[in-house]
Design a protein around this motif. Structure first.
Motif, PDB file in Angstrom:
ATOM      1  N   GLY A   1      68.043  55.567  59.718  1.00  0.00           N
ATOM      2  CA  GLY A   1      68.644  54.890  58.581  1.00  0.00           C
ATOM      3  C   GLY A   1      68.244  55.457  57.230  1.00  0.00           C
ATOM      4  O   GLY A   1      68.521  54.857  56.201  1.00  0.00           O
TER       5      GLY A   1
ATOM      6  N   ALA B   1      71.567  57.493  54.705  1.00  0.00           N
ATOM      7  CA  ALA B   1      72.900  56.937  54.484  1.00  0.00           C
ATOM      8  C   ALA B   1      73.458  57.314  53.124  1.00  0.00           C
ATOM      9  O   ALA B   1      72.749  57.369  52.123  1.00  0.00           O
ATOM     10  CB  ALA B   1      72.869  55.435  54.640  1.00  0.00           C
TER      11      ALA B   1
ATOM     12  N   THR C   1      78.567  54.163  53.554  1.00  0.00           N
ATOM     13  CA  THR C   1      78.481  53.710  54.946  1.00  0.00           C
ATOM     14  C   THR C   1      78.410  54.884  55.916  1.00  0.00           C
ATOM     15  O   THR C   1      78.588  54.712  57.111  1.00  0.00           O
ATOM     16  CB  THR C   1      79.694  52.838  55.312  1.00  0.00           C
TER      17      THR C   1
ATOM     18  N   CYS D   1      67.953  44.924  62.199  1.00  0.00           N
ATOM     19  CA  CYS D   1      67.411  45.957  61.321  1.00  0.00           C
ATOM     20  C   CYS D   1      66.578  46.895  62.183  1.00  0.00           C
ATOM     21  O   CYS D   1      65.629  46.464  62.826  1.00  0.00           O
ATOM     22  CB  CYS D   1      66.513  45.351  60.250  1.00  0.00           C
TER      23      CYS D   1
ATOM     24  N   CYS E   1      65.940  50.347  61.022  1.00  0.00           N
ATOM     25  CA  CYS E   1      65.468  51.499  60.260  1.00  0.00           C
ATOM     26  C   CYS E   1      63.989  51.717  60.521  1.00  0.00           C
ATOM     27  O   CYS E   1      63.222  50.772  60.582  1.00  0.00           O
ATOM     28  CB  CYS E   1      65.623  51.266  58.760  1.00  0.00           C
TER      29      CYS E   1
ATOM     30  N   TYR F   1      73.105  48.572  49.343  1.00  0.00           N
ATOM     31  CA  TYR F   1      72.906  49.334  50.561  1.00  0.00           C
ATOM     32  C   TYR F   1      72.648  48.383  51.732  1.00  0.00           C
ATOM     33  O   TYR F   1      73.268  48.488  52.794  1.00  0.00           O
ATOM     34  CB  TYR F   1      71.713  50.250  50.322  1.00  0.00           C
ATOM     35  N   ARG F   2      71.769  47.441  51.504  1.00  0.00           N
ATOM     36  CA  ARG F   2      71.460  46.485  52.570  1.00  0.00           C
ATOM     37  C   ARG F   2      72.712  45.687  52.934  1.00  0.00           C
ATOM     38  O   ARG F   2      73.022  45.480  54.107  1.00  0.00           O
ATOM     39  CB  ARG F   2      70.346  45.544  52.117  1.00  0.00           C
TER      40      ARG F   2
ATOM     41  N   HIS G   1      75.052  47.633  55.054  1.00  0.00           N
ATOM     42  CA  HIS G   1      74.651  47.756  56.452  1.00  0.00           C
ATOM     43  C   HIS G   1      74.833  46.444  57.197  1.00  0.00           C
ATOM     44  O   HIS G   1      75.324  46.418  58.318  1.00  0.00           O
ATOM     45  CB  HIS G   1      73.204  48.218  56.549  1.00  0.00           C
TER      46      HIS G   1
ATOM     47  N   PHE H   1      77.235  51.103  59.485  1.00  0.00           N
ATOM     48  CA  PHE H   1      76.958  52.482  59.110  1.00  0.00           C
ATOM     49  C   PHE H   1      77.496  53.475  60.112  1.00  0.00           C
ATOM     50  O   PHE H   1      77.545  53.184  61.301  1.00  0.00           O
ATOM     51  CB  PHE H   1      75.463  52.721  59.179  1.00  0.00           C
TER      52      PHE H   1
ATOM     53  N   GLN I   1      80.466  52.011  61.724  1.00  0.00           N
ATOM     54  CA  GLN I   1      81.183  51.551  60.544  1.00  0.00           C
ATOM     55  C   GLN I   1      82.218  50.515  60.941  1.00  0.00           C
ATOM     56  O   GLN I   1      82.931  50.712  61.922  1.00  0.00           O
ATOM     57  CB  GLN I   1      81.919  52.724  59.929  1.00  0.00           C
TER      58      GLN I   1
ATOM     59  N   SER J   1      76.458  44.197  61.022  1.00  0.00           N
ATOM     60  CA  SER J   1      75.293  44.097  61.885  1.00  0.00           C
ATOM     61  C   SER J   1      74.635  42.720  61.788  1.00  0.00           C
ATOM     62  O   SER J   1      73.742  42.426  62.558  1.00  0.00           O
ATOM     63  CB  SER J   1      74.296  45.203  61.576  1.00  0.00           C
TER      64      SER J   1
END
Ligand code: SF4
Ligand code: SF4
Ligand code: SF4
Ligand code: SF4
Ligand code: FES
Lengths: 278, 247, 331
Positions: free
Chosen positions: A249, A252, A255, C234, C236, C283-284, C287, C292, C296, C300
């Motif tokens: 992640g 990015a 998107t 999440c 990441c 950004y958050r 997602h 993403f 896409q 989520s």
């Protein structure tokens, strides 16, 4: 192919290019995809054991003997200690990752390459690939800018290509006073300014750009002014790729994921993507 | 391999950070194999500065002229200068009363007796020299110290942490002492890396590792005040370890 | 066939029988009142009244911090050998099941992540129905993610309707059949119904950067990281490498990360692509509600409500999502 585990490689040469960049040549297994089957514009993840890993674009051309060339700027957590690497040192490589420049789309067209600073590295790879398949493209023009003449990478090589008449070359540096002892015809201007005097046929030209993100907006508008359409403009985006496989992640762009969907995008693909061109 | 030449110095501090290093008993043989501690007054004598160092680890804040001289000297002689512990990084406990009248403070402690040496308002190292890396904590985590040293042997400096104690506290699935128990926990504003040592034992974070990057003090003060801790209380507590906390 | 039923007083017997198939974990209330997924000690019952655990089941699949590679000068980088034992998660709510489905799509796609894949295949999921509270949003925005289970329990007045959703589930049902009964009961509507819905047309248009909401959120956020740590989707992670003092060995770790933090998008040299926290909120949001890369168009967020519960500043992206979603219909 397991792309999660770095594959052993050995530093075979390290040659300083400027004060803070060097060209590192690695020896790898010639059958491994890192060496054998990448496209210009793709990147690999280079590991320095005990320190970490970082993404870096290929800078040379796929070789038969498994050697790969990487142009490294020694400013990061891992790249700094790498500056003192010596031939024989062991490193790790994973890749190739992402999408490179669409070589096949260039067939029969003129190509305008625009490089800023370290962006010359992936474009050198592209240039070498195009020269290898001479006849694939029409005119090859390279606009290349750096902060100062000392920071122009691969200068001898580029001047040599110019002399042989295989590329048209225009160089620039940001500030006068830095141009002393520079190459002939080097201008003092911002990279986008080089486009003023350009003579291109927009109907048969593609552009490939790689440079610091700050110059992208101006370059893009310049190219559009020249009449290039967005699907003929490809640019390479730099993000903090960590895993390379679309999972961490960290890379990015809007998107999209730079590692999986890029790092080379056409401008058309990026339409409406926030933060792509900053 | 050639051993790395290291200097370890203590300025105004309790020596706890240097002790934390000496407490790495299991690793000491390995350490002595990799490092030559050429200047380590606390552990080895004689202590004379000599030649150049690959790294200088400096504990404590600056509060006396001779400390400043020693620090400048170490900076000159060392490739990397590393601030070791909260006092060196942020000022620490010695800087607690910064901003108050020093003469008055002196009298409070020493009365009218003469004081041996001249002092000034305690400063963290970065106010005087360029600091290449910092290992914070009161005392620093052993693990972080060892990682720093292992990194140095490879020419690498540690990667900075950007998350607060809360992040690690949540990763450990702890009860939140602040939101669930109304306790005065400074985890929100404090740099992580300790594995939420204190909250994991049910003890609120005291903020010993100093401020997290991008700390949102204004919003945190709101939350603390809802829990009954006024801004003065919060700032006083924060400044115990980092006098530079400002609104 | 009439629905299979298990009486509440047989729950302990069910758990004991399930233990034969692997280590049994479920929601357990600790002395500190925190409900966590943990081993259900023999002779005790899980806390099935709790609506959410502090950490979601992702902790079993991706550990908060874990070694992904070991290095030795002799052998180079190698994946750690991990012994994965069968694990049965009992009492997993639909949102968490959908969360696992999302993680599956990320980590089991092309070139599956080896650690994740091994743990996932050793995992048996036993779901349970639940009733949303004011923090939940599963019922507000139905999700295309699937809430797949091996076994599902649906609460009834004095017991549970139990059904299988996989061959693994069939096997388990077979193994516990002596404590099941077939009963003619009206099975209530499946609370997994909010999942596995057709995805709405993905929103193509970018988020409006001039909305004041981003800054408002940014101003209130403390950057504590809790919202990502506690979110079931999440994933990441940051990658860290540490060398050994011996100079010949190293470990590489991955660690949960939060995109609201400063370092998340920084590249070498310190330039960050999500410069300020307002941009990072966008950004958050992107997602959580748009997805993403290859995912896409698949939001989520599974609506578990954890981020709202744990945020010390009480931040909530849902009202904004609802507002922006209305825009979807007006497009
Ligand atoms: S207990 Fe303290 S450190 Fe832990 S989450 Fe709460 S405020 Fe943060
Ligand atoms: S929890 Fe806070 S007080 Fe305790 S060790 Fe960590 S930073 Fe220091
Ligand atoms: S964003 Fe919040 S509500 Fe949605 S899945 Fe994550 S923690 Fe749950
Ligand atoms: S939980 Fe709240 S305060 Fe903490 S990082 Fe998330 S939004 Fe910010
Ligand atoms: S580099 Fe990890 S998701 Fe792109």
């Amino acid at each position: 192919m397991n792309n999660n585990v770095p594959f052993p490689a050995v530093v075979s040469a390290i040659r300083p290019l400027t004060v803070e960049t060097s060209l590192i040549t690695l020896d790898t297994d010639p059958h491994h995809p890192v060496a054998a089957s990448f496209l210009p514009g793709q990147f690999l993840e280079l590991s320095l054991p005990g320190v970490g890993e970082f993404p870096v674009s290929y800078c040379g051309f796929p070789s038969v003997d498994g050697s790969i060339e990487l142009c490294i700027r020694h400013v990061g957590h891992v790249t700094t200690p790498l500056q003192t690497a010596a031939p024989g040192d062991g490193v790790g490589v994973r890749g190739p990752f992402g999408h490179g420049f669409p070589l096949s789309a260039y067939s029969g067209l003129d190509l305008l390459l625009i490089a800023g600073g370290l962006g010359m590295a992936p474009l050198r790879s592209l240039l070498l690939a195009l020269l290898k398949q001479r006849g694939l493209c029409g005119r090859l023009t390279l606009l290349y800018g750096a902060r100062e003449t000392g920071a122009l990478l691969f200068l001898d090589e580029l001047l040599e290509m110019q002399k042989r008449g295989v590329i048209e070359l225009q160089l620039t540096v940001d500030r006068p006073g830095y141009c002393l002892n520079g190459p002939p015809d080097c201008r003092v201007a911002m990279l986008p300014d080089l486009m003023d005097q350009l003579d291109v046929d927009p109907g048969r030209t593609c552009a490939a750009i790689c440079g610091p993100p700050v110059v992208y907006p101006l370059l893009v508008s310049g190219l559009r002014l020249l009449g290039l359409t967005d699907n003929r403009i490809h640019l390479s985006l730099e993000r903090r790729m960590k895993c390379g496989v679309g999972r961490c992640g960290h890379c990015a762009v809007g998107t999209r994921l730079c590692c999986a969907d890029g790092p080379v995008f056409s401008l058309a693909e990026l339409a409406g993507t926030e933060g792509a061109i900053v | 391999m050639k051993k790395m030449r290291v200097a370890i110095a203590g300025l105004t501090a309790c020596s706890g950070c240097q002790l934390a290093l000496l407490n790495c008993e299991d690793e000491l043989p390995e350490l002595f194999e990799k490092f030559a501690f050429h200047f380590f007054p606390m552990a080895c004598s004689p202590a004379l500065l000599e030649g150049e160092y690959d790294a200088a680890l400096v504990e404590g804040c600056l509060s006396m002229p001779h400390e400043k001289e020693l620090l400048l000297e170490l900076r000159k002689r060392s490739v990397h200068l590393i601030a070791l512990g909260t006092c060196a990084v942020w000022g620490g406990v010695a800087a607690l009363r910064n901003g108050e009248d020093r003469e008055w403070l002196r009298q409070q402690v020493y009365g009218h007796n003469p004081v041996a040496s001249e002092t000034f308002e305690p400063l963290p190292l970065h106010r005087v020299v360029k600091v290449d890396a910092a290992v914070t904590g009161c005392p620093p985590e052993k693990e972080e110290l060892l990682r720093l040293l292992a990194g140095l042997t490879r020419g690498a400096l540690p990667v900075g942490i950007d998350y607060p104690v809360c992040t690690e506290c949540r990763m450990r699935e702890n009860l939140c002492l602040l939101t669930e128990r109304d306790m005065f926990c400074l985890g929100l504003l404090t740099l992580g890396g300790c594995g939420a040592r204190c909250p994991s034992l049910g003890v609120p974070c005291e903020g010993c590792r100093g401020p997290v990057p991008e700390a949102n003090l204004a919003e945190a003060l709101e939350i603390y005040s809802e829990k009954g801790f006024g801004r003065i209380t919060v700032l006083d507590r924060l400044r115990r370890f980092c006098p530079e906390w400002k609104l | 066939m009439a629905p299979q039923y298990i009486a509440s007083h047989n729950l302990a017997a069910l758990l004991d029988r399930l233990r034969r198939y692997g280590e049994l974990h479920g929601p357990v209330r600790g002395d500190d009142e925190v409900v966590r997924f943990a081993a259900i000690a023999p002779g005790t019952l899980p806390d099935l009244s709790a609506l959410r655990t502090l950490l979601p089941p992702k902790k079993y699949l991706l550990h908060p911090q874990e070694t992904i590679l070991n290095y030795t000068a002799a052998a180079g980088y190698q994946m750690p050998a991990e012994e994965v034992r069968p694990l049965i998660l009992f009492g997993v709510h639909p949102c968490d099941l959908a969360g696992i489905n999302y993680l599956d799509r990320v980590f089991l796609g092309d070139a599956p992540d080896p650690l994740y894949a091994a743990r996932r295949s050793a995992l048996t999921l036993i779901g349970i129905s639940c009733t949303p509270d004011e923090f939940c949003s599963c019922h507000i925005s139905p999700s295309p993610l699937n809430a797949l289970t091996d076994l599902s329990l649906q609460s009834l007045a004095d017991g549970y309707a139990i059904s299988s959703g996989s061959p693994r589930g069939d096997e388990l049902l077979e193994g516990v059949k002596e404590i099941l009964e077939e009963r003619d009961i009206a099975v209530p509507e499946d609370t997994r119904r909010f999942f596995g819905q057709v995805a709405a047309e993905p929103l193509r248009q970018e988020l409006d950067a001039t909305l004041p909401d981003w800054q408002t959120l940014a101003d209130a956020c403390l950057g504590c990281g809790a919202c990502s740590i506690c979110c079931p989707t999440c994933y990441c992670f940051d990658v860290l490498e540490f060398g050994g003092l011996d100079g010949r060995s190293a470990v590489r770790l991955r660690q949960w990360d939060n995109c609201l933090l400063k370092c998340h998008a920084e590249v070498a040299g310190g330039m960050s692509f999500q410069k300020n926290r307002a941009e990072r909120f966008r950004y958050r949001y992107r997602h959580k509600f748009r997805g993403f890369g290859p995912l896409q168009g698949i939001p989520s967020c599974v609506g578990c409500g954890r981020c709202r519960v744990v945020c010390p500043a009480g931040l909530d992206l849902r009202p904004l999502a609802e507002r922006l979603d209305e825009g979807r219909h007006e497009q």
